[in-house]
Design a protein around this motif. Sequence first.
Motif, PDB file in Angstrom:
ATOM      1  N   THR A 112     -55.007  39.884  16.676  1.00 49.07           N
ATOM      2  CA  THR A 112     -53.725  40.209  16.037  1.00 49.07           C
ATOM      3  C   THR A 112     -52.621  40.496  17.043  1.00 49.07           C
ATOM      4  OG1 THR A 112     -54.426  42.525  15.895  1.00 49.07           O
ATOM      5  CG2 THR A 112     -54.815  41.128  13.973  1.00 49.07           C
ATOM      6  N   THR A 113     -52.977  40.791  18.305  1.00 50.37           N
ATOM      7  CA  THR A 113     -51.967  41.116  19.315  1.00 50.37           C
ATOM      8  C   THR A 113     -52.258  40.360  20.610  1.00 50.37           C
ATOM      9  OG1 THR A 113     -53.279  43.074  19.905  1.00 50.37           O
ATOM     10  CG2 THR A 113     -51.402  43.404  18.424  1.00 50.37           C
ATOM     11  N   PRO A 114     -52.061  39.049  20.615  1.00 52.20           N
ATOM     12  CA  PRO A 114     -52.250  38.290  21.853  1.00 52.20           C
ATOM     13  C   PRO A 114     -51.185  38.666  22.878  1.00 52.20           C
ATOM     14  CG  PRO A 114     -51.277  36.894  20.167  1.00 52.20           C
ATOM     15  CD  PRO A 114     -51.625  38.194  19.498  1.00 52.20           C
ATOM     16  N   ILE A 115     -51.568  38.712  24.141  1.00 52.17           N
ATOM     17  CA  ILE A 115     -50.643  39.139  25.184  1.00 52.17           C
ATOM     18  C   ILE A 115     -50.654  38.157  26.343  1.00 52.17           C
ATOM     19  CG2 ILE A 115     -50.885  41.584  24.610  1.00 52.17           C
ATOM     20  CD1 ILE A 115     -52.754  41.816  27.033  1.00 52.17           C
ATOM     21  N   VAL A 116     -49.600  38.245  27.165  1.00 48.13           N
ATOM     22  CA  VAL A 116     -49.511  37.453  28.390  1.00 48.13           C
ATOM     23  C   VAL A 116     -49.826  38.321  29.598  1.00 48.13           C
ATOM     24  CG1 VAL A 116     -47.985  36.047  29.832  1.00 48.13           C
ATOM     25  CG2 VAL A 116     -47.789  35.932  27.340  1.00 48.13           C
ATOM     26  N   LYS A 117     -49.277  39.557  29.599  1.00 54.23           N
ATOM     27  CA  LYS A 117     -49.534  40.501  30.677  1.00 54.23           C
ATOM     28  C   LYS A 117     -50.133  41.774  30.106  1.00 54.23           C
ATOM     29  CE  LYS A 117     -45.936  39.015  33.910  1.00 54.23           C
ATOM     30  NZ  LYS A 117     -44.745  39.439  34.697  1.00 54.23           N
ATOM     31  N   GLY A 118     -50.986  42.418  30.919  1.00 52.66           N
ATOM     32  CA  GLY A 118     -51.561  43.682  30.509  1.00 52.66           C
ATOM     33  C   GLY A 118     -53.038  43.583  30.205  1.00 52.66           C
ATOM     34  N   PRO A 119     -53.696  44.728  29.993  1.00 57.64           N
ATOM     35  CA  PRO A 119     -55.131  44.746  29.673  1.00 57.64           C
ATOM     36  C   PRO A 119     -55.429  44.000  28.377  1.00 57.64           C
ATOM     37  CG  PRO A 119     -54.334  46.941  30.249  1.00 57.64           C
ATOM     38  CD  PRO A 119     -53.129  46.078  30.110  1.00 57.64           C
ATOM     39  N   ARG A 120     -56.578  43.366  28.334  1.00 56.01           N
ATOM     40  CA  ARG A 120     -56.966  42.580  27.160  1.00 56.01           C
ATOM     41  C   ARG A 120     -58.105  43.216  26.373  1.00 56.01           C
ATOM     42  NH1 ARG A 120     -54.400  37.748  27.587  1.00 56.01           N
ATOM     43  NH2 ARG A 120     -53.542  37.248  29.626  1.00 56.01           N
ATOM     44  N   GLU A 121     -58.438  44.442  26.688  1.00 58.84           N
ATOM     45  CA  GLU A 121     -59.517  45.121  25.980  1.00 58.84           C
ATOM     46  C   GLU A 121     -59.055  45.536  24.590  1.00 58.84           C
ATOM     47  OE1 GLU A 121     -62.110  47.268  29.509  1.00 58.84           O
ATOM     48  OE2 GLU A 121     -60.403  48.315  28.642  1.00 58.84           O
ATOM     49  N   GLY A 122     -59.834  45.151  23.599  1.00 58.66           N
ATOM     50  CA  GLY A 122     -59.535  45.518  22.222  1.00 58.66           C
ATOM     51  C   GLY A 122     -60.680  46.299  21.608  1.00 58.66           C
ATOM     52  N   PHE A 123     -60.349  47.131  20.658  1.00 59.69           N
ATOM     53  CA  PHE A 123     -61.372  47.926  19.983  1.00 59.69           C
ATOM     54  C   PHE A 123     -62.299  47.032  19.160  1.00 59.69           C
ATOM     55  CE2 PHE A 123     -57.940  51.219  20.315  1.00 59.69           C
ATOM     56  CZ  PHE A 123     -58.622  52.045  21.187  1.00 59.69           C
ATOM     57  N   VAL A 124     -63.504  47.519  18.923  1.00 62.16           N
ATOM     58  CA  VAL A 124     -64.498  46.819  18.115  1.00 62.16           C
ATOM     59  C   VAL A 124     -64.883  47.714  16.943  1.00 62.16           C
ATOM     60  CG1 VAL A 124     -65.366  45.460  20.056  1.00 62.16           C
ATOM     61  CG2 VAL A 124     -66.383  47.691  19.566  1.00 62.16           C
ATOM     62  N   GLU A 125     -65.887  47.283  16.185  1.00 62.25           N
ATOM     63  CA  GLU A 125     -66.281  48.035  14.981  1.00 62.25           C
ATOM     64  C   GLU A 125     -67.156  49.254  15.289  1.00 62.25           C
ATOM     65  OE1 GLU A 125     -64.675  44.302  13.726  1.00 62.25           O
ATOM     66  OE2 GLU A 125     -66.187  44.786  15.240  1.00 62.25           O
ATOM     67  N   ASP A 126     -67.678  49.368  16.499  1.00 65.01           N
ATOM     68  CA  ASP A 126     -68.540  50.486  16.860  1.00 65.01           C
ATOM     69  C   ASP A 126     -67.692  51.623  17.415  1.00 65.01           C
ATOM     70  OD1 ASP A 126     -71.081  51.800  17.367  1.00 65.01           O
ATOM     71  OD2 ASP A 126     -70.685  51.423  19.489  1.00 65.01           O
ATOM     72  N   VAL A 127     -67.757  52.786  16.790  1.00 64.92           N
ATOM     73  CA  VAL A 127     -66.893  53.893  17.181  1.00 64.92           C
ATOM     74  C   VAL A 127     -67.255  54.435  18.555  1.00 64.92           C
ATOM     75  CG1 VAL A 127     -68.286  55.735  16.139  1.00 64.92           C
ATOM     76  CG2 VAL A 127     -65.789  55.987  16.294  1.00 64.92           C
ATOM     77  N   LYS A 128     -68.535  54.370  18.941  1.00 64.78           N
ATOM     78  CA  LYS A 128     -68.924  54.853  20.264  1.00 64.78           C
ATOM     79  C   LYS A 128     -68.342  53.975  21.363  1.00 64.78           C
ATOM     80  CE  LYS A 128     -73.191  57.270  19.032  1.00 64.78           C
ATOM     81  NZ  LYS A 128     -74.656  57.394  19.292  1.00 64.78           N
ATOM     82  N   THR A 129     -68.331  52.670  21.133  1.00 71.55           N
ATOM     83  CA  THR A 129     -67.705  51.761  22.102  1.00 71.55           C
ATOM     84  C   THR A 129     -66.219  52.047  22.226  1.00 71.55           C
ATOM     85  OG1 THR A 129     -69.324  50.045  21.541  1.00 71.55           O
ATOM     86  CG2 THR A 129     -67.331  49.341  22.695  1.00 71.55           C
ATOM     87  N   ASN A 130     -65.569  52.320  21.114  1.00 71.52           N
ATOM     88  CA  ASN A 130     -64.140  52.620  21.130  1.00 71.52           C
ATOM     89  C   ASN A 130     -63.853  53.931  21.868  1.00 71.52           C
ATOM     90  OD1 ASN A 130     -63.801  50.311  19.615  1.00 71.52           O
ATOM     91  ND2 ASN A 130     -63.662  51.389  17.669  1.00 71.52           N
ATOM     92  N   MET A 131     -64.723  54.918  21.697  1.00 69.26           N
ATOM     93  CA  MET A 131     -64.567  56.174  22.427  1.00 69.26           C
ATOM     94  C   MET A 131     -64.722  55.947  23.929  1.00 69.26           C
ATOM     95  SD  MET A 131     -66.780  58.532  19.774  1.00 69.26           S
ATOM     96  CE  MET A 131     -66.846  59.981  20.819  1.00 69.26           C
ATOM     97  N   THR A 132     -65.660  55.076  24.291  1.00 60.89           N
ATOM     98  CA  THR A 132     -65.866  54.759  25.711  1.00 60.89           C
ATOM     99  C   THR A 132     -64.650  54.066  26.305  1.00 60.89           C
ATOM    100  OG1 THR A 132     -68.249  54.537  25.317  1.00 60.89           O
ATOM    101  CG2 THR A 132     -67.371  53.570  27.343  1.00 60.89           C
ATOM    102  N   LEU A 133     -64.033  53.157  25.535  1.00 58.28           N
ATOM    103  CA  LEU A 133     -62.838  52.470  26.021  1.00 58.28           C
ATOM    104  C   LEU A 133     -61.706  53.460  26.302  1.00 58.28           C
ATOM    105  CD1 LEU A 133     -62.734  49.326  23.681  1.00 58.28           C
ATOM    106  CD2 LEU A 133     -63.345  49.397  26.104  1.00 58.28           C
ATOM    107  N   LEU A 134     -61.557  54.461  25.443  1.00 53.03           N
ATOM    108  CA  LEU A 134     -60.532  55.472  25.680  1.00 53.03           C
ATOM    109  C   LEU A 134     -60.892  56.361  26.866  1.00 53.03           C
ATOM    110  CD1 LEU A 134     -59.568  56.581  22.048  1.00 53.03           C
ATOM    111  CD2 LEU A 134     -58.272  55.134  23.615  1.00 53.03           C
ATOM    112  N   ARG A 135     -62.175  56.663  27.026  1.00 49.17           N
ATOM    113  CA  ARG A 135     -62.622  57.458  28.178  1.00 49.17           C
ATOM    114  C   ARG A 135     -62.330  56.748  29.498  1.00 49.17           C
ATOM    115  NH1 ARG A 135     -63.224  62.817  27.787  1.00 49.17           N
ATOM    116  NH2 ARG A 135     -64.470  63.415  25.985  1.00 49.17           N
TER     117      ARG A 135
END
Length: 475
Positions: A119-142
């Motif tokens: 939903t948010t394709p980019i040209v510059k910047g990090p490309r990490e996007g959240f997934v359906e697993d909440v623990k993975t999303n918490m790790t990405l924020l950490r």
Amino acid sequence: MDEEKKKRLSGAFLTDDLIVRPLKGKKSDACLFYLDGMTDVTRLEEEVIKPLIATGQAFVTDKERLLSSISFSGTIKTATEQEAVEGVAAGDAVLLVGDTYYLLSTRKANSRSVTEPPTTPIVKGPREGFVEDVKTNMTLLRRKIRSNKLVFKRLTMGKITATTVILAYVDGVAPLSVVNTVKERLSDIEIDGVPDSSYVAKMIEKRPYSLFRQIGNSEKADVIASKLLDGRVAILVDGSPIVLTVPFLLIEDFEDSQDRYKKPSLVTFSRLVRLFGVFFALFLPAAFVAVQSHQYQILPLQLMITILNSTGGIPFSPTLEMIIALLLFEILSEASIRMPRHVGMALSVVGAIVLGQTAVEAGFLSSITVLIVAMSGIGIYTVPDQVSVISTLRMFLVVAAGLLGIYGLLLYSLAILAYLSDMSSFGIPYLSPFAPIDQNDIKDALIKLNVSDNPLRPFSQRLNNRTKLKNRRNV
């Protein structure tokens, strides 16, 4: 092993995927409960079952001795019968030894890999996007905020689904009043299930029936991390890749995730283009109808002749003609979104070229009306998150302009501004920093400042720590 407890736990699940595995010892027995497909069976076999059987002795009921007899790396805690049932339903394993339930965190992690959000394709910047697993999303924020100040508070929502909801904020930065308000609103929700974060957003909004959203959202980890550092509170829902943020201001929809990685002058130009695109998309059809129906005398003579030549012979009034054209555009837009990708592109071409040209040649619509709707349709997508809102308001603006002309357009616009001025998101004015005007925040609203020129966090919130950058300019 307590046979009565074993029967009660087994009887709590009327399902065929419950695995009940007895473990036989020389002097005592134990039993393992888990759901097939929800539990990491390989890990359970290697770290729990084999070490227990290898002891060849009685299964101990003391937690410390049990921990020393197995090689399990996850968390183990004693649980009540209700906690054991909830744990098995969530994917954990339960070990019954004697009359004690032990809850083992052995949930299988079946989530898609971290990729760029569609939903948010980019040209510059990090490309990490959240997934359906909440623990993975918490790790990405950490990974983005490696500090003990980043706080995660776990809640459970849904009487049947028991969905994990995480409240995230930066301690010492986020206002405690906002954190406590979010906690209270989440705790007051009584619902059977929470399949997605949109359910939570609808239930904690102050005005759930408003056209304008009062809860921010994003699928990008760097965007949420940046908002947390600015004092926002994030809400992560297990099973949803969309993370919510509060408070939310209208100006945030005119910002882009790539704005942080571009030159300030280029970002400023882009923001002004977005603002002009929204203004263009919202008011152009209504202004055309108002001028054509009521105030045609304000047009230059040559332009008025061109419009009369184009609209001559059309069987509809200017207002009805514009409404028909806008409805056709909305139908094509909805159809192209929901059709398969390769079919949707062909549908867009057919609708935009073949249908529009045919309607003009048949005298059903005027060419200038089709042109104005097309130009408005292009401008509406400069702010993707407000497409539905702008489309709805645009239709009502056309009706107001058809009834009262320019005066109807002005009255309707003033009504929208008055409504937005009265709105707030968790105590923050929705139109901040423009209404009320905040001399500190307005500098970085539309005109993007350099990082070194903006060392303070937003003044619109009552933050505990306002300084985010210390340099020679503000020391």
